[in-house]
Structure formats: C-alpha cells, structure tokens
Design an enzyme around this catalytic site. Structure first.
Site, PDB file in Angstrom:
ATOM      1  N   ASP A   1      26.691  -8.678 -14.669  1.00  0.00           N
ATOM      2  CA  ASP A   1      27.033  -9.310 -13.264  1.00  0.00           C
ATOM      3  C   ASP A   1      26.334 -10.570 -13.272  1.00  0.00           C
ATOM      4  O   ASP A   1      25.030 -10.427 -13.772  1.00  0.00           O
ATOM      5  CB  ASP A   1      26.371  -8.305 -12.274  1.00  0.00           C
ATOM      6  CG  ASP A   1      26.942  -6.997 -12.230  1.00  0.00           C
ATOM      7  OD1 ASP A   1      27.776  -6.635 -13.024  1.00  0.00           O
ATOM      8  OD2 ASP A   1      26.515  -6.181 -11.509  1.00  0.00           O
TER       9      ASP A   1
ATOM     10  N   GLU B   1      29.811  -1.972  -4.844  1.00  0.00           N
ATOM     11  CA  GLU B   1      28.843  -2.772  -5.527  1.00  0.00           C
ATOM     12  C   GLU B   1      29.086  -4.222  -5.107  1.00  0.00           C
ATOM     13  O   GLU B   1      29.921  -4.613  -4.713  1.00  0.00           O
ATOM     14  CB  GLU B   1      29.051  -2.692  -7.151  1.00  0.00           C
ATOM     15  CG  GLU B   1      29.097  -1.244  -7.793  1.00  0.00           C
ATOM     16  CD  GLU B   1      29.042  -1.252  -9.071  1.00  0.00           C
ATOM     17  OE1 GLU B   1      28.031  -0.574  -9.582  1.00  0.00           O
ATOM     18  OE2 GLU B   1      29.912  -1.750  -9.857  1.00  0.00           O
TER      19      GLU B   1
END
Length: 505
Positions: free
Chosen positions: A46, A228
C-alpha cells in the site's frame, strides 16, 4: 603522497562507476517497470502518508526490507518533484514494541495544532496503524490501534509520539488504515478509519485526542471481503462541492480479488451520506488496490495505487523486488445521464516522458493494422492514443515471437472494454491469473477515446477520458515486439504512438 592521492582517486572513480552500474542492473531485471515507481529491492504494497510540501511529493509505502513476500511492515519513503522521477530514501518508520507499522496517512500541521512545532518549524504528522503480532497471536481482538509520529525536517527523520497509541481499539479485529484530513468548517481533523466491514469517522482538534463521530457502510457498497484503506475528500463539479469516499475491499472486486469502490455524497463534519444508487469502482482492472490521494495539494486530487492483487501478490514472478505503483492519476467528477462518476487520467507530467509521437488521421481498419511495422525501433514501453468515429468492435494486440499475447479491446455487443491476459506469458503462479478482465463502458458518447499505457509488464487503459479504467500486470517470457490493431470495420479519426522514456538512471 602523489601516488597515494592518485590511487585514492582511481578507487573512488571505480567505486562510483560500480555504483552506477549496479543501479542500472537493479532497474533492468525482467519485468521491471521503467516509468512506474518500484523499490530497488524487496516487498512493497500500500501507498501511505502521501503529502505534498515545498515542491516535493512524498510517497511512503508499506515495505518489508528482508524479503520479497509480505512480512513485518515498515514505512519506506520516496520523494519526487514531478510525480514521475522518484528518489528512494531511507526507511522512515520501523516496527517497535507497539507493533508493526501498517497503513496510514500524513498531514502538514501548518497551524501547529499538535504542538509538535519547534523553532518555527511546523510538523509533518504521520497517522498510522500499529499492528501488534503478539496480541494477535494471543487471540485478542484489540491488536490494531492508531498512533502518530512527527517530523520537523520535511520527512527526513521522525519521532514517534510518547503517548501512542492515540486511538485505542474498542475490540474490533480489523481497525486500521487511518486517512486524516483537515475539515476547515469545523476547525478540526477528521479521520476515516476502516473498521472491518464499514468505515468509522473520528475527529480531533490536535491529532492526539480523538472522538467518534459516526459510521458508514454496513448496508452500502460491496462486501465480498474486509474494507481497507479508505479516503474521504471533497471535490468540485457542476458548481458545487461533493464528497467522495474511496474504500478498498479484499476480496470482492468485479474481476476477483482486490479492488477499490467509491461513494459520492455529502459530509457535514460528522456524518457521510451517500447519494450513489449503485456500487461504483475506480478501476475495473485486477491490479489497482489500496490507492489514496495526496494531501496538501489544494483542489488538485492526485491518486496512486498499489499495482498488484492480494489474490497472487506474493507469487508474481519477479525476483529482486515484488510490487509497484500505478501511474499517479488526477481525479475529477464527471456527469453521465444525471449521475456523477469519478474519472482518472495520468497526471500532466507524464507527458514529459514521451518521445516523438507518430500520428495517423482518418484511417479505416477492415482487418488489421500493423502499427509496429510503421514505427522505427518499436518498444514495449509506450502510450497509444486513439479516437474512433463510431462504436465498433476492436482489439489492440501486443505479441512476441513465442506466440504470447496481450489483447485490449472493446466489445460493442456487451458495451464493455476488456484486457485479455489468457496467453500473456507466465501465468502458472496462480490459477485465476490467465483470464479476460471485463469493464462496463460508462460513457454514452457515440465515439470512443482511449489512452493505453504499456510499461514492459503493465497495462493501463484510460477509456472515454478516464471514465472507465483498467489496470493489469502481465509477465511475458520475452518482450512484446509487435503491436497490431484488429477490427472488422473501424474508422479511426486519430491514432498515435509515442515511446516513453525510462525514469531510472
């Protein structure tokens, strides 16, 4: 003395040359992308802590320096002046006694609400999730909580706040990925936090003390997996302010595995209300996940995602490194038949990497057009732009001498775009990788505009000025050497091909 000095000089030159040679080798491996950011080595996922300050875009990212598979997370760091050329810096945040450093965001606290300023230097403040593996192993639910760190030298060094965690876990197994913005009307910071199958909003006057405001999402959007990496931001369109909420979900994306949905609506500083009637997706490809936008960029919303999918991320066939980012993209809202959709297009600075363009106008394709044969020194790193005069089936085929091929196209009958990587190269590492990836056409225009960006082992399709996007990775055994346009009866108003320069030394 002269001989010694000369020898020292020669050794220094040899060391410098060796360093340059190694750097070139680092970015010349098979499948290495040449104009997308990837770390020199090891694992990345990420993007985190993205903030713009004093002419530099900061990109932090989830990183494991000891392996090419996921492990104890750190925040690594890279900076760029143009969002294209990146300098990888030393790791910014290491795991500590509170846990590993999971995803989060960073803000420029220009008014020193946090009190971290010193000698007139205003702080950058990182807000991140601490993931405690010991508590997780013990079967506790509260093993994730939110912490902060601050920097007074524009992100070079960081000090973790002694009062961490600043937001304790109320007993939720997935309690992570804080994205923080300044909400000016309420003169407060607002945190959007992923909390299992929905998001929870918190507010704070000082980034240290947080109060719960509301929740959103239990009955909205896609719920094939855990939510998320949320991101809440305002964006103007049609003469008014709208609020957009990005939420990544894994699994549950349209083409399997990981994906990013979004909601459009209103936010009053306390509650987000969606006006979206259907589930909308930022990218219908398989390889754009956990993306968020930069902070401190004014009204310019710039997004970047992780170009991978949890369905196979740990097994893609790269050796030295594993993972990369998408091209940075400018987000805008566009209206189609009374409803708003996000569009995403490469940032303008991408054009600075383009080499000389080859351009054709008003051409008809009745069977096939060999574009690569019409281009000197065809390379598999390029941007292909096109505009049709009508809606008709077409396919753009990339291929090599071993019969491997990647096909990107439009199907009129289903009114959909697709990327077919069934025969694209190495696919054995995951059973669901070799397939046709489909995306609905959102635009209602009677013609198609498209921008296809190919970088050695990635494809990004921006169709209809970014209303429908697809991102996909692929792994050919040999570089693609042929580019062919296939169509039964297609009129092209414009068609252009331009090679793209590498960003690496």
């Amino acid at each position: 003395m002269i001989k010694a000095a000369g020898l020292t000089f020669i050794v220094a030159v040899m060391a410098a040359c060796s360093s340059l040679k190694n750097n070139r080798q680092e970015y010349k491996e098979p499948y290495r992308l040449q104009f997308h950011f990837s770390p020199k080595a090891k694992w990345v996922n990420d993007p985190n802590g993205m903030v713009y300050l004093n002419g530099k875009y900061h990109l932090f990212f989830q990183y494991y320096p000891d392996s090419t598979v996921w492990g104890p997370m750190h925040w690594a760091h890279a900076v760029s002046k143009d969002l294209m050329h990146w300098e990888q810096l030393p790791i910014a945040l290491y795991p500590d006694s509170l846990g590993w450093i999971f995803s989060g965001s960073a803000v420029y606290d220009k008014d020193n609400t946090s009190g971290f300023a010193k000698d007139g230097k205003m702080p950058l403040v990182a807000i991140f999730t601490h993931h405690n593996p010991k508590l997780e192993k013990a079967g506790r639910k509260d093993f994730q909580y939110q912490s902060i760190a601050y920097s007074l030298d524009e992100g070079t060094t960081w000090t973790k706040y002694a009062g961490n965690p600043v937001l304790k876990n109320p007993g939720i197994t997935d309690f992570r990925d804080p994205k923080v913005i300044w909400y000016a009307p309420g003169k407060k910071w607002v945190m959007t936090l992923a909390t299992k199958d929905h998001v929870t909003f918190y507010s704070s006057p000082d980034l240290k003390n947080w109060t719960k405001e509301s929740e959103f999402g239990q009955q909205s959007g896609a719920h094939g997996g855990v939510w998320e990496c949320p991101d809440l931001f305002s964006i103007k369109a049609g003469g008014k302010e709208h609020w957009v909420l990005l939420v990544s979900v894994n699994p549950g994306a349209p083409n399997g595995g990981s994906g990013t949905q979004y909601f459009i609506g209103n936010f009053d500083g306390h509650t987000f209300t969606s006006t979206s009637a259907t589930t909308k997706w930022l990218d219908y490809g398989t390889d754009n996940y956990a993306g968020v936008t930069w902070s401190n960029t004014g009204d310019n919303r710039i997004f970047i995602g992780w170009m991978n999918n949890w369905q196979y991320a740990n097994r893609v066939p790269t050796q030295v490194w594993r993972g990369a980012t998408t091209l940075p993209r400018t987000l805008e809202l566009r209206e189609v038949d009374g409803a708003y959709f996000l569009s995403a297009m490469p940032v303008n600075t991408f054009n600075t990497l383009r080499q000389k363009e080859v351009r054709w106008q008003n051409i008809r394709v009745n069977d096939s057009l060999d574009i690569s044969a019409k281009v000197k020194n065809f390379k598999d790193k390029f941007v292909l732009q096109f505009k049709t005069t009508t809606l008709a089936d077409f396919a753009i085929k990339l291929s090599n001498t071993t019969g491997e091929q990647l096909i990107v196209g439009y199907d009129k009958q289903t009114n959909s775009y697709y990327i077919d990587r069934t025969k694209s190269g190495e696919t054995s590492f995951e059973t669901g990788f070799a397939k046709k990836i489909v995306a609905p056409r959102i635009s209602q225009s009677g013609n198609i505009t498209g921008k296809l960006v190919i970088d050695a082992a990635s494809a990004e399709l921006f169709a209809d000025d970014g209303l429908t996007n697809q991102t996909a990775v692929f792994f050919p055994g040999k570089p693609y050497t042929a580019l062919t346009l296939l169509a039964g009866n297609l009129n092209m108003e414009t068609l252009s091909y331009a090679p793209i320069n590498s960003i690496w030394p």
